[in-house]
Design an enzyme around this catalytic site. Structure first.
Site, short mmCIF file in Angstrom:
data_model
loop_
_atom_site.label_atom_id
_atom_site.label_comp_id
_atom_site.label_asym_id
_atom_site.label_seq_id
_atom_site.Cartn_x
_atom_site.Cartn_y
_atom_site.Cartn_z
N GLY A 59 0.79 -1.22 0.00
CA GLY A 59 0.00 0.00 0.00
C GLY A 59 0.82 1.27 0.00
O GLY A 59 0.32 2.33 -0.33
N SER A 172 -8.78 -6.11 2.27
CA SER A 172 -8.98 -4.66 2.28
C SER A 172 -10.43 -4.37 2.62
O SER A 172 -11.33 -4.95 2.03
CB SER A 172 -8.65 -4.05 0.92
OG SER A 172 -9.15 -2.72 0.90
N THR A 175 -13.04 -2.23 -0.45
CA THR A 175 -13.70 -2.70 -1.67
C THR A 175 -14.87 -3.55 -1.17
O THR A 175 -14.65 -4.60 -0.55
CB THR A 175 -12.74 -3.54 -2.53
OG1 THR A 175 -11.68 -2.68 -2.98
CG2 THR A 175 -13.45 -4.14 -3.74
N ASN A 235 -4.24 -7.17 7.80
CA ASN A 235 -4.58 -5.91 7.15
C ASN A 235 -5.12 -4.91 8.20
O ASN A 235 -5.01 -5.15 9.40
CB ASN A 235 -5.62 -6.19 6.05
CG ASN A 235 -5.44 -5.27 4.85
OD1 ASN A 235 -5.35 -4.06 5.01
ND2 ASN A 235 -5.41 -5.84 3.67
N TYR A 307 3.98 -0.26 7.94
CA TYR A 307 3.69 0.88 7.08
C TYR A 307 3.45 2.14 7.92
O TYR A 307 4.21 3.10 7.85
CB TYR A 307 2.48 0.56 6.18
CG TYR A 307 2.04 1.66 5.22
CD1 TYR A 307 2.48 2.97 5.35
CD2 TYR A 307 1.19 1.38 4.16
CE1 TYR A 307 2.09 3.97 4.47
CE2 TYR A 307 0.79 2.37 3.27
CZ TYR A 307 1.23 3.66 3.45
OH TYR A 307 0.82 4.64 2.57
C1 LIG Z 1 -2.63 4.09 3.11
C2 LIG Z 1 -2.61 2.59 3.24
C3 LIG Z 1 -2.81 1.83 2.10
C4 LIG Z 1 -2.80 0.43 2.19
N1 LIG Z 1 -2.96 -0.31 1.05
C5 LIG Z 1 -2.90 -1.67 1.13
C6 LIG Z 1 -3.01 -2.47 -0.04
O1 LIG Z 1 -3.12 -1.97 -1.16
N2 LIG Z 1 -2.97 -3.82 0.11
C7 LIG Z 1 -2.83 -4.41 1.34
O2 LIG Z 1 -2.80 -5.65 1.42
N3 LIG Z 1 -2.69 -3.68 2.45
C8 LIG Z 1 -2.72 -2.33 2.37
N4 LIG Z 1 -2.57 -1.58 3.51
C9 LIG Z 1 -2.41 -2.28 4.83
C10 LIG Z 1 -0.94 -2.42 5.23
O3 LIG Z 1 -0.24 -3.21 4.30
C11 LIG Z 1 -0.85 -3.09 6.62
O4 LIG Z 1 -1.38 -4.40 6.55
C12 LIG Z 1 -1.61 -2.32 7.71
O5 LIG Z 1 -1.48 -0.93 7.51
C13 LIG Z 1 -1.14 -2.66 9.11
O6 LIG Z 1 0.22 -2.38 9.30
P1 LIG Z 1 0.74 -1.00 10.01
O7 LIG Z 1 -0.01 -0.88 11.30
O8 LIG Z 1 2.20 -1.17 10.17
O9 LIG Z 1 0.41 0.09 9.06
C14 LIG Z 1 -2.59 -0.19 3.45
C15 LIG Z 1 -2.37 0.60 4.58
C16 LIG Z 1 -2.38 1.97 4.51
C17 LIG Z 1 -2.15 2.79 5.74
#
Ligand SMILES: Cc1cc2nc3c(=O)[nH]c(=O)nc-3n(C[C@H](O)[C@H](O)[C@H](O)COP(=O)(O)O)c2cc1C
Length: 345
Positions: A59, A172, A175, A235, A307
Site C-alpha cells: 500500500g 482490504s 472494496t 490488514n 507501514y
Molecule cells: C494508506 C494505506 C494503504 C494500504 N494499502 C494496502 C493495499 O493496497 N494492500 C494491502 O494488502 N494492504 C494495504 N494496507 C495495509 C498495510 O499493508 C498493513 O497491513 C496495515 O497498515 C497494518 O500495518 P501497520 O499498522 O504497520 O500500518 C494499506 C495501509 C495503509 C495505511
C-alpha cells in the site's frame, strides 16, 4: 530523504506527503545505504532467503515506482501494490487521515492504482539492475469486476517471473464485499483458482484482523488443501478501539498503526497456535519499533512488515528496527531468529 525531511513531510496533507515521499525516493533522496545486517537475523520464509525479517507492507508503493530505493533504505523485502488488472481511481479524496495523537492512520483509498500493465512494465524494467533484496506483489480485485477470483488468476499469470512472492489480498475493507472471500465456499473457490494459476513463486494469503476466532480453522484447512505458501496477518481494521483520541477517529476506512497492534498480534497467535510451527506467517499491524517487531516474532511471525509507523518516524525506522531486533535476540541468547519464533505462545 533524511529523517528531518521525512518529518517535514508530516506537515503536508497526508496523501500529498505520501506522493512527495515516493517522488523523493525515486529521485534518490532515500536514507543512506544501510550497512550489513547482523547474521543472527538471517532467515527464510516459504523458501525465500532474507537478510533480516523487516519488510515494507503493501500500500505504500502501490505502483511499483520505488522498490529498489526502498530496499536500499534497509527493508529486506518490499511488497508493492495492491495492483488490480485494470487501472482504478479509488475513492474520492480525502481518503487518507492521520490520527497523530494515536500514532495511527485511517485509509479508504479503495485500491487506487495504475493497473497491471503499468506495474508489469516497471517490474520488467527493474530486472536489469535490481537492488539486492526481495520484492513481492500485493494483488487486488477491481471494484467492478464480475469475477473477482478471476482477477487474482489474471494477475498471477501475468506477473509470474517478475517478483519473488505474491499476496492474495482479500482483506482490504475498502472494496465492498471483498472480505467475503475469506470464508466458506468463496474462499475454497478462490484458492482453487489461485492454485491453478500460480507458477513458481510462493503465494501468501493476507487476512483481516476482524475475523472471528471460529474462522481460523476453516481458513487453515483451505490454505492447506490448496497449497498456499503462508499467511500475512493482518490488514487494517474496521474496529475503533475506545482509546482513540484524534479528531479523525470517526472517518470510514481501515485503521492501522499502534492501536492495531494488540488485535493483529492476538490473531497472529491464534493462527500460529492452530497451524503449528511450520506454516510461514508474516506478522503486520502496529509495529513502531524493535520492541513491537520482537513481540510479533515471539508471537509466531517468521518475518514482519510495517507501514503506518513510517508516516510518523520516516524510512530510517527500517534500520532502527533491524538493528534493535538483533540486539534483543542476542541479549536473550538466541543464535538464530528462527529460534525465537512463537516462544511466547
Ligand atoms: C494508506 C494505506 C494503504 C494500504 N494499502 C494496502 C493495499 O493496497 N494492500 C494491502 O494488502 N494492504 C494495504 N494496507 C495495509 C498495510 O499493508 C498493513 O497491513 C496495515 O497498515 C497494518 O500495518 P501497520 O499498522 O504497520 O500500518 C494499506 C495501509 C495503509 C495505511
Amino acid at each position: 530523504m533524511s529523517d528531518f525531511l521525512a518529518r517535514a513531510l508530516t506537515l503536508l496533507p497526508a496523501e500529498t506527503a505520501h506522493r512527495a515521499a515516493i517522488t523523493g525516493l525515486k529521485a534518490g533522496f532515500g536514507p543512506k545505504p544501510a550497512g550489513a545486517a547482523d547474521p543472527v537475523l538471517r532467515t527464510a520464509i516459504a523458501g525465500i532467503e532474507l537478510d533480516h525479517p523487516v519488510g515494507l507492507a503493501a500500500g505504500f508503493d502501490k505502483n511499483a515506482e520505488a522498490p529498489d530505493a526502498l530496499l536500499r533504505a534497509g527493508f529486506a523485502f518490499v511488497e508493492v501494490g495492491a495492483v488490480t488488472p485494470r487501472p482504478q481511481a479509488g475513492n474520492a479524496k480525502p481518503r487518507l487521515f492521520r490520527l497523530r495523537a494515536d500514532r495511527a492512520v485511517i485509509n479508504r483509498m479503495g485500491f487506487n492504482n495504475e493497473g497491471l500493465d503499468a506495474v508489469k512494465a516497471r517490474l520488467e524494467a527493474r530486472q536489469e539492475n535490481p537492488a539486492p533484496g526481495v520484492v513481492g506483489v500485493n494483488l487486488g480485485a477491481n471494484k467492478d469486476s464480475e469475477d473477482r477470483a478471476g482477477d487474482y488468476a489474471i494477475l498471477l499469470k501475468a506477473l509470474s517471473g517478475l517478483a519473488d512472492f505474491f499476496t492474495v489480498n482479500i482483506s482490504s475493507p475498502n472494496t465492498a464485499g471483498l472480505r467475503d472471500l475469506q470464508t466458506g465456499q468463496a474462499l475454497d473457490d478462490l484458492l482453487a483458482r489461485v492454485n491453478e494459476a500460480r507458477w513458481a513463486e510462493p503465494v501468501f494469503l493476507k487476512l483481516a484482523p476482524d475475523l472471528a476466532d471460529g474462522d481460523v480453522e476453516p481458513i487453515l484447512e483451505a490454505v492447506g488443501r490448496h497449497r498456499l505458501s503462508g499467511l500475512i496477518v493482518s490488514n487494517t481494521t474496521l474496529a475503533r478501539p475506545d482509546t482513540l483520541r484524534s479528531a479523525h477517529k470517526g472517518e470510514q476506512g481501515g485503521l492501522s498503526g499502534a492501536p492495531l497492534f494488540d488485535r493483529s498480534t492476538a490473531l497472529l497467535k491464534a493462527f500460529r497456535r492452530a497451524a503449528g510451527p511450520d506454516l510461514p506467517i508474516i506478522g503486520v499491524g502496529g509495529i513502531d519499533g524493535p520492541q513491537a517487531a520482537y513481540a510479533k516474532i515471539r508471537a509466531g511471525a517468521n518475518a514482519v512488515q510495517l507501514y503506518t509507523a513510517l508516516v510518523y518516524q520516516g524510512p530510517g525506522l527500517a534500520i532502527e528496527i533491524r538493528d534493535g531486533l538483533a540486539e534483543r535476540l542476542r541479549a536473550d541468547g538466541y543464535e538464530r531468529l528462527a529460534d525465537a519464533v512463537g516462544v511466547d505462545l
